[in-house]
Design an enzyme around this catalytic site. Structure first.
Site, PDB file in Angstrom:
ATOM      1  N   ARG A  96       0.815  -1.220   0.000  1.00 11.96           N
ATOM      2  CA  ARG A  96       0.000   0.000   0.000  1.00 11.96           C
ATOM      3  C   ARG A  96       0.851   1.274   0.000  1.00 11.96           C
ATOM      4  O   ARG A  96       0.337   2.367  -0.244  1.00 11.96           O
ATOM      5  CB  ARG A  96      -0.950  -0.004   1.196  1.00 11.96           C
ATOM      6  CG  ARG A  96      -2.194  -0.850   0.967  1.00 11.96           C
ATOM      7  CD  ARG A  96      -3.112  -0.808   2.175  1.00 11.96           C
ATOM      8  NE  ARG A  96      -2.639  -1.664   3.247  1.00 11.96           N
ATOM      9  CZ  ARG A  96      -3.206  -1.720   4.456  1.00 11.96           C
ATOM     10  NH1 ARG A  96      -4.234  -0.948   4.732  1.00 11.96           N
ATOM     11  NH2 ARG A  96      -2.725  -2.527   5.379  1.00 11.96           N
ATOM     12  N   LYS A 127       9.111  -0.986   3.137  1.00  8.64           N
ATOM     13  CA  LYS A 127       8.264  -0.074   3.912  1.00  8.64           C
ATOM     14  C   LYS A 127       9.010   0.486   5.110  1.00  8.64           C
ATOM     15  O   LYS A 127       8.937   1.692   5.395  1.00  8.64           O
ATOM     16  CB  LYS A 127       6.992  -0.793   4.369  1.00  8.64           C
ATOM     17  CG  LYS A 127       6.094   0.083   5.234  1.00  8.64           C
ATOM     18  CD  LYS A 127       4.716  -0.494   5.439  1.00  8.64           C
ATOM     19  CE  LYS A 127       4.713  -1.697   6.320  1.00  8.64           C
ATOM     20  NZ  LYS A 127       3.341  -2.065   6.732  1.00  8.64           N
ATOM     21  N   ASP A 178       6.936  -1.325  11.485  1.00  6.19           N
ATOM     22  CA  ASP A 178       6.238  -0.126  10.997  1.00  6.19           C
ATOM     23  C   ASP A 178       5.447   0.540  12.118  1.00  6.19           C
ATOM     24  O   ASP A 178       4.442   1.206  11.870  1.00  6.19           O
ATOM     25  CB  ASP A 178       5.314  -0.473   9.830  1.00  6.19           C
ATOM     26  CG  ASP A 178       4.234  -1.493  10.218  1.00  6.19           C
ATOM     27  OD1 ASP A 178       4.203  -1.932  11.386  1.00  6.19           O
ATOM     28  OD2 ASP A 178       3.413  -1.849   9.337  1.00  6.19           O
ATOM     29  N   LYS A 215      33.288  24.685   2.428  1.00  6.72           N
ATOM     30  CA  LYS A 215      33.438  23.237   2.377  1.00  6.72           C
ATOM     31  C   LYS A 215      34.775  22.827   2.991  1.00  6.72           C
ATOM     32  O   LYS A 215      35.825  23.372   2.625  1.00  6.72           O
ATOM     33  CB  LYS A 215      33.332  22.765   0.922  1.00  6.72           C
ATOM     34  CG  LYS A 215      33.703  21.306   0.692  1.00  6.72           C
ATOM     35  CD  LYS A 215      35.040  21.209  -0.028  1.00  6.72           C
ATOM     36  CE  LYS A 215      35.457  19.759  -0.220  1.00  6.72           C
ATOM     37  NZ  LYS A 215      36.830  19.653  -0.782  1.00  6.72           N
ATOM     38  N   TYR A 244      33.119  31.647  -1.953  1.00  8.93           N
ATOM     39  CA  TYR A 244      33.292  30.210  -1.786  1.00  8.93           C
ATOM     40  C   TYR A 244      34.650  29.953  -1.147  1.00  8.93           C
ATOM     41  O   TYR A 244      35.685  30.407  -1.647  1.00  8.93           O
ATOM     42  CB  TYR A 244      33.214  29.476  -3.128  1.00  8.93           C
ATOM     43  CG  TYR A 244      33.666  28.035  -3.007  1.00  8.93           C
ATOM     44  CD1 TYR A 244      32.854  27.086  -2.391  1.00  8.93           C
ATOM     45  CD2 TYR A 244      34.914  27.635  -3.470  1.00  8.93           C
ATOM     46  CE1 TYR A 244      33.279  25.775  -2.247  1.00  8.93           C
ATOM     47  CE2 TYR A 244      35.347  26.325  -3.337  1.00  8.93           C
ATOM     48  CZ  TYR A 244      34.521  25.399  -2.714  1.00  8.93           C
ATOM     49  OH  TYR A 244      34.943  24.096  -2.564  1.00  8.93           O
ATOM     50  N   ALA A 280      33.788  40.556  -0.536  1.00  8.79           N
ATOM     51  CA  ALA A 280      32.726  39.942  -1.331  1.00  8.79           C
ATOM     52  C   ALA A 280      33.264  39.338  -2.627  1.00  8.79           C
ATOM     53  O   ALA A 280      34.180  39.873  -3.253  1.00  8.79           O
ATOM     54  CB  ALA A 280      31.670  40.999  -1.653  1.00  8.79           C
ATOM     55  N   ASN A 294      40.205  25.640  -5.337  1.00 12.68           N
ATOM     56  CA  ASN A 294      40.840  24.473  -4.719  1.00 12.68           C
ATOM     57  C   ASN A 294      40.938  23.270  -5.638  1.00 12.68           C
ATOM     58  O   ASN A 294      41.633  22.306  -5.305  1.00 12.68           O
ATOM     59  CB  ASN A 294      40.082  24.075  -3.441  1.00 12.68           C
ATOM     60  CG  ASN A 294      38.601  23.823  -3.692  1.00 12.68           C
ATOM     61  OD1 ASN A 294      38.000  24.410  -4.594  1.00 12.68           O
ATOM     62  ND2 ASN A 294      37.998  22.969  -2.885  1.00 12.68           N
ATOM     63  N   ARG A 349      46.667  42.758 -11.135  1.00 12.62           N
ATOM     64  CA  ARG A 349      45.606  43.263 -11.994  1.00 12.62           C
ATOM     65  C   ARG A 349      46.248  43.991 -13.187  1.00 12.62           C
ATOM     66  O   ARG A 349      47.396  44.446 -13.110  1.00 12.62           O
ATOM     67  CB  ARG A 349      44.652  44.199 -11.245  1.00 12.62           C
ATOM     68  CG  ARG A 349      45.281  45.455 -10.660  1.00 12.62           C
ATOM     69  CD  ARG A 349      44.189  46.410 -10.198  1.00 12.62           C
ATOM     70  NE  ARG A 349      43.520  45.913  -9.032  1.00 12.62           N
ATOM     71  CZ  ARG A 349      43.533  46.518  -7.848  1.00 12.62           C
ATOM     72  NH1 ARG A 349      44.223  47.657  -7.705  1.00 12.62           N
ATOM     73  NH2 ARG A 349      42.896  46.034  -6.826  1.00 12.62           N
TER      74      ARG A 349
END
Length: 466
Positions: A15, A22, A111, A360, A375, A389, A395, A449
Site C-alpha cells: 500500500r 516499507k 512499521d 566546504k 566560496y 565579497a 581548490n 591586476r
C-alpha cells in the site's frame, strides 16, 4: 531481565506504492525500523533480532549505516525470511536461526515507529513473572475501524481476537480494545509451541495471533497490555499514515523540548529529529529542520528556513536560512541568511558566515568573517580575517583538491581568486580583483591586476558608430 525483541521488517508494504522496503521510509530523517530498534534497545532489550525479507539488502544496509561501529551494534542481528509465509513463520524463522528459547520475547512491528521504550519495558514484564505465557499489546485509537478487536474473558484475559472484517456491527461498536499487532511471550513456551501454528486458512499463511489459542489450549494464561498513549500502537501502511505519524512524532519531540526550556515560534513548522538535542533558551523559528545527530547549545536562534544534518552548534549562535551538513559550529557564531556549510566545516568562536556563502571542509578562525558571495573550500583560516565579497579559493585543479592557508588578521580584498595550493601570511592584504597564484608573505600586499586605461570621448564615438 534478559529480554529479546524480534522486529518484523520483512513485509512488502504494497500500500506504500514504493520501490523500497516499507520500514526504510523515514520519519523525521530516521528509517521507521530504526525507531523501533532504538526503542527496544532503550527499553533494555539485550538482543534485537530483525527479520528481513522484502528488499532485505536495503534493510540490512540501513541498519548497518545506523549502528555499525556503535556500542549498540553487537545487540542487533538480522535474520532472513526467504519465504514470507506469515507472521508466525517469521517468528519461527527467528527462533530457529538464533536459538532463542528463554526469557521474555517481545515481537514488535517494524512499521510501529511511535512505540516508546517504557511501553516495551513494561510490556515485557507482563510475561516475566510466570503468571502469563503471553500478552497482546492493545490500545484504543480515536477511530478503531480497521484494527482487530480484543474480546476479554471474565477474568480480564484474552478470550479471542476478532479481525475487523469478522466483526458484527455490535462488536464493532462495543469492542474498543484494539490489537496493535505486537506480542510478548514467555520465551521457553514460545519456542516449545511455535511449531503448532498451522496454515489452515484462506491465505495459507502461519499467523502469530494463533499463538493465543495455542497457549490457552495448553492451560497457560494470555493477557493484554494496554498502551496509556494510544499513539504507541499506530502503524504505517500508506503514505497518508506516514505523514500523519510524522506529525505526531514532531509534536511529541517539540512538546518535550518546550518543557526543557526551548522556545518554538510555531511548533507545527519545526521538524526536529529524535536524536537531536537543543539547549535551553534557544529559539526555533518556522521551517527549521534538525536531521540526524544534531546538538545545539543554549541561547541560539535557529531559522527561519534552516536545515542542519549531523551538526554540532555551540551557545549563543544565530543560524538564519542556513544549510549545514556534518559541521561543527562553536560559540557566538552567526550564519546567513542563505549560506551553505558543507561536510568538514568548522567555524570557531565568533566567526561570521554571511549571505550566499558556501564553505566546504574548511576551518574559519575565531572572529573571522566571510560576509557575502564567496566560496571557501579546503582552507585553514586564522583569526580575525576579513574576506571581501566575491572571493574564492580555487581548490580544484581538475584532478586534485588543493589547500589554501590564510594566516591571522589577513584582509582579503573583494573578488580575490586564491589559486591553491597557496599560503597567505599573517597581517597580509590582497588587492581587490587579484588572482593570487603565489604565496603572500606576512605583512605584505598581494596585488595582481591589469593597468586601467582611460579613453576620453569613447561613449560619443561609439554612439556615432552605432
Amino acid at each position: 531481565m534478559d529480554v529479546t525483541a524480534i522486529v518484523m521488517a520483512a513485509g512488502e508494504g504494497t500500500r506504500m506504492k514504493s520501490n523500497h522496503a516499507k520500514v526504510s521510509h523515514k520519519i523525521l530523517g530516521k528509517p521507521m525500523a530504526c525507531w523501533v530498534i532504538d526503542a527496544a534497545l532503550e527499553a533494555g532489550c539485550n538482543r534485537v533480532v530483525v527479520v528481513v525479507g522484502s528488499h532485505s539488502d536495503e534493510v540490512r544496509g540501513l541498519i548497518a549505516d545506523a549502528y555499525e561501529g556503535t556500542p549498540r551494534a553487537g545487540a542487533i542481528e538480522c535474520v532472513e525470511q526467504t519465504e514470507r509465509l506469515g507472521t508466525g513463520h517469521a517468528v519461527r524463522t527467528a527462533l530457529e536461526a538464533t536459538g532463542i528459547n528463554a526469557g521474555p520475547v517481545v515481537v514488535l512491528n517494524g512499521d510501529l515507529p511511535l512505540i516508546q521504550a517504557q511501553t516495551i519495558r513494561t510490556f515485557a514484564e507482563t510475561v516475566s513473572g510466570g503468571v502469563h505465557a503471553g500478552a497482546v499489546l492493545t490500545f484504543t485509537p480515536p477511530v478503531p475501524f480497521g484494527y482487530g478487536r480484543i474480546e476479554l474473558d471474565a477474568n480480564g484475559g484474552v478470550n479471542r481476537i476478532i479481525e475487523q472484517k469478522d466483526c458484527t456491527p455490535e462488536q464493532d461498536a462495543e469492542l474498543l480494545e484494539c490489537n496493535a499487532g505486537c506480542y510478548a511471550f514467555d520465551g521457553s513456551l514460545l519456542a516449545a509451541h511455535i511449531g503448532e501454528i498451522t496454515n489452515d486458512n484462506a491465505q495459507a499463511e502461519y499467523y502469530l495471533p494463533d499463538m493465543v489459542e495455542i497457549l490457552k489450549g495448553h492451560g497457560h494464561g494470555v493477557t493484554i497490555f494496554h498502551c496509556d498513549d494510544y499513539r504507541d500502537g499506530l502503524g504505517v501502511n500508506s503514505r497518508v499514515q506516514l505523514a500523519e505519524l510524522t506529525a505526531i512524532a514532531r509534536d511529541r519531540i517539540n512538546e518535550r523540548l518546550m518543557t526543557e526550556g526551548v522556545t518554538f515560534i510555531d511548533p507545527t513548522q519545526a521538524w526536529i529529529g529524535p536524536d537531536a538535542r537543543i539547549g535551553r533558551d534557544t529559539v526555533v523559528w518556522p521551517q527549521t529542520h534538525l536531521i540526524g545527530a544534531c546538538a545545539v547549545g543554549e541561547g541560539c536562534q535557529l531559522g527561519p528556513n534552516t536545515r542542519l544534518t549531523d551538526t554540532r552548534v555551540g551557545n549563543d549562535c544565530v543560524l538564519d536560512e542556513t544549510v549545514a551538513i556534518d559541521v561543527v559550529v562553536e560559540n557566538g557564531v552567526t550564519c546567513g541568511p542563505r549560506c551553505y556549510l558543507r561536510q568538514g566545516t568548522h567555524l570557531l568562536d565568533r566567526a561570521h558566515v554571511g549571505t550566499h556563502v558556501e564553505i566546504k571542509k574548511s576551518t574559519i578562525g575565531e572572529g573571522s568573517k566571510v560576509p557575502h558571495l564567496s566560496y571557501i573550500g579546503d582552507t585553514t583560516m586564522g583569526s580575525d580575517v576579513n574576506v571581501g565579497a566575491g572571493s574564492i579559493t580555487c581548490n580544484y585543479d581538475g584532478k586534485n583538491k588543493n589547500a589554501t592557508v590564510i594566516g591571522d588578521r589577513v584582509f582579503i580584498g573583494s573578488d580575490t581568486m586564491m589559486v591553491a595550493p597557496v599560503n597567505i601570511g599573517d597581517d597580509a592584504i590582497t588587492g581587490a580583483s587579484s588572482c593570487i597564484t603565489r604565496d603572500v608573505p606576512s605583512g605584505a600586499l598581494g596585488l595582481e591586476r591589469s593597468d586601467q586605461r582611460i579613453l576620453e570621448g569613447y561613449t560619443e564615438r561609439r554612439r556615432a558608430r552605432l
